[in-house]
Motif scaffolding. Sequence first.
Motif: not given
Length: 249
Positions: A168-183
């Motif tokens: 969610r911290s990546h999501a809040s910053a719009g960091r697509l790659a990190q967010c989807t990788a973490t998910l």
Amino acid sequence: MDEPVAHLVSQLSALPGVRAIALGGSRATGDERPDSDWDLGVYYRGGFDPELVRALGHPGEVSELGGWGGGVFNGGAWLQVGGIPVDLHWRDLDAVEREIADAEAGRMHIEPLAFHLAGIPGYLLLAELAIARVLTGELPRPAFPPALQRSAPAVWSGNARMHVAYARSHASAGRLAQCTATLTVAALQTAHAVLAARGEWVTNEKRLLDRARLRSIDGIVADAAPDPTALLATCDRVEALCAPVWDAA
């Protein structure tokens, strides 16, 4: 077994310190394709020198002990034997016995390993033995320990829950790659929890999501967009997919 591979098994079993050779992977389970390689576990006790494998003269790469990170997966080799791809895996029987004792007591740990997004549990050594075909020597064939079946789902689920929270911290910053990788890692961890709760062994991540019926993560990730609002909604969808597993652990 192809004759060059059978000859290699004979060569390996004669090396000092080697106590057993086991066939693993898809060829042990009967799921191989015509082009599948051969996975051989080289189980040793005490001293074992990979230089003796190099001296056999087969083309390829041979690692030292501890060459693949120094954990329970402590090295191996990629060889071409008569034109046939063969993967070797060094397996220390002292380490195997420690992992068996830990698993029977419900203890587990997770180690990083290349190509395994969620890492590997130490009890993967038991999973290998459970599916292996012993070619030379004698090896245990462990059943899934009840204590591990009770404890492992909570460990995997707890890790997955934390990964979604951090995504969610990546999501809040719009960091697509990190967010989807973490998910994606969270989904794999959740899948590990599902299989552990069933008492089913896992040796790799290739079919893990399918076996856990979590393959719908693909569609969730594919729909993601580099926009904070959209990514937070993606996190919500992954949490909704995985939360029933976490709550049951």
